[in-house]
Design a protein around this motif. Structure first.
Motif, mmCIF file in Angstrom:
data_model
loop_
_atom_site.group_PDB
_atom_site.id
_atom_site.type_symbol
_atom_site.label_atom_id
_atom_site.label_comp_id
_atom_site.label_asym_id
_atom_site.label_seq_id
_atom_site.Cartn_x
_atom_site.Cartn_y
_atom_site.Cartn_z
ATOM 1 N N ARG A 120 79.226 23.755 75.700
ATOM 2 C CA ARG A 120 78.002 24.211 76.388
ATOM 3 C C ARG A 120 77.295 23.032 77.064
ATOM 4 N NH1 ARG A 120 77.153 26.867 71.265
ATOM 5 N NH2 ARG A 120 77.772 29.070 71.373
ATOM 6 N N GLU A 143 84.190 34.703 73.502
ATOM 7 C CA GLU A 143 82.741 34.916 73.506
ATOM 8 C C GLU A 143 82.012 33.682 74.021
ATOM 9 O OE1 GLU A 143 81.453 36.057 69.645
ATOM 10 O OE2 GLU A 143 82.686 37.875 69.571
ATOM 11 N N ASN A 185 82.741 33.181 77.774
ATOM 12 C CA ASN A 185 82.002 34.150 78.593
ATOM 13 C C ASN A 185 80.521 33.797 78.658
ATOM 14 O OD1 ASN A 185 84.306 35.643 79.105
ATOM 15 N ND2 ASN A 185 83.987 37.042 77.385
ATOM 16 N N GLU A 186 79.988 33.303 77.553
ATOM 17 C CA GLU A 186 78.579 32.872 77.530
ATOM 18 C C GLU A 186 78.358 31.725 78.510
ATOM 19 O OE1 GLU A 186 75.879 30.179 74.548
ATOM 20 O OE2 GLU A 186 77.299 31.584 73.626
ATOM 21 N N ALA A 210 80.310 30.981 81.125
ATOM 22 C CA ALA A 210 80.537 31.480 82.484
ATOM 23 C C ALA A 210 79.325 32.236 83.010
ATOM 24 C CB ALA A 210 81.775 32.368 82.505
ATOM 25 N N ALA A 211 78.604 32.894 82.109
ATOM 26 C CA ALA A 211 77.420 33.657 82.514
ATOM 27 C C ALA A 211 76.322 32.761 83.065
ATOM 28 C CB ALA A 211 76.898 34.478 81.344
ATOM 29 N N THR A 212 76.388 31.460 82.762
ATOM 30 C CA THR A 212 75.392 30.518 83.294
ATOM 31 C C THR A 212 75.767 30.040 84.693
ATOM 32 O OG1 THR A 212 76.473 28.521 82.424
ATOM 33 C CG2 THR A 212 74.985 29.716 80.926
#
Length: 274
Positions: free
Chosen positions: A29, A50, A53-54, A56-58
């Motif tokens: 992160r 998970e 994807n977290e 990538a969502a940023t």
């Protein structure tokens, strides 16, 4: 080692093993937050997805690769997939680690071999898969191997873990010397976390009543006294940017244990619990 500005990492690629949880997920992160493309590797594919994807969502680029670090073919595949997708690697963090508690004579061979396989051989496989590619790329790169404060001390009922981390640290020191001899633009650092609140003991195996008691005690200790994985990740990047080989999450505790070990070795003293 040479200090550098963390902003220089933007637009480059990081590979982190053991990235599905704990320190590894936090490092991934943080790398993404610095503008890096991140390749996350772990045996736990569901949790790995998970975290990826977290990230990538940023808006960051994240690639999840299920990988067993004890398998050299898996590490070669990880390196090849990374090269195909992102090109050269600027930062490799060999972070995957496990623990298993118990008195040495009560530990099952399977548990002992699993700890050494992940914590030692896994680091070796990571080095072997990525360093030749880093050397061929010719640009600046960084390797961080996660050891532990357990790499500079010895603790009863955690012999497998301590043995593995002593070995991982020695391997990291050797790697640093070897790359320096080649005048390669690759820095090497050892991350030695103290207590960090991760799930390592929730998933740790144990043998015998002493092993179970240690596992439960350590799980509670980390929960109550450990720094967060995010804090550990921040410490790692700060140490890397400062050009340090030795990176500690708890420098005072590390100094105390290092002095104790130095006194024991130079004084030819019998081991005692820290």
């Amino acid at each position: 080692m040479t200090a550098f500005d963390l902003r220089d990492l933007a637009g480059t690629t990081a590979v982190v093993t053991g990235a599905a949880s704990g320190i590894g997920a936090a490092i991934a992160r943080r790398a993404a937050g610095l503008g890096m493309r991140v390749v996350l590797a772990d045996f736990d594919g569901d949790r790995l997805d998970e975290v990826a994807n977290e990230i990538a969502a940023t808006g960051a680029e994240a690639l999840a690769v299920r990988c067993d670090v004890t398998d050299p073919d898996d590490l070669e595949r990880l390196a090849a997939v990374t090269a195909d997708r992102f090109g050269s690697v600027r930062l490799l963090v060999n972070n995957a680690g496990v623990d298993s508690t118990g008195r040495l004579w009560e530990l099952s061979p399977e548990r002992f071999e699993r700890v050494l396989g992940v914590n030692v051989t896994g680091v070796f496989h990571g080095i072997r898969a990525f360093v030749p590619r880093m050397l061929a790329a010719g640009g600046p790169a960084h390797i961080v191997n996660t050891a532990s404060i357990g790499a500079v001390t010895t603790v009863p009922t955690q012999a497998a873990y301590c043995a593995s981390k002593h070995a991982a640290l020695a391997m990291t020191e050797c790697l640093a010397i070897e790359l320096a001899a080649e005048q390669a633009p690759i820095t090497v650092a050892a991350l030695l976390p103290g207590p960090v609140h991760t799930a390592i003991y929730e998933s740790a195996g144990s043998d015998g009543s002493a092993g179970a008691a240690t596992r439960d005690r350590m799980e509670a200790f980390l929960r109550e006294n450990g720094v967060t994985p995010d804090q550990a990740a921040d410490t790692m990047f700060e140490g890397l940017a400062a050009g340090r080989f030795w990176i500690y999450t708890h420098p005072q505790r590390a100094d105390d244990l290092l002095r104790l070990r130095a006194d024991r070795l130079t004084g030819h003293l019998a081991p005692t619990a820290p």
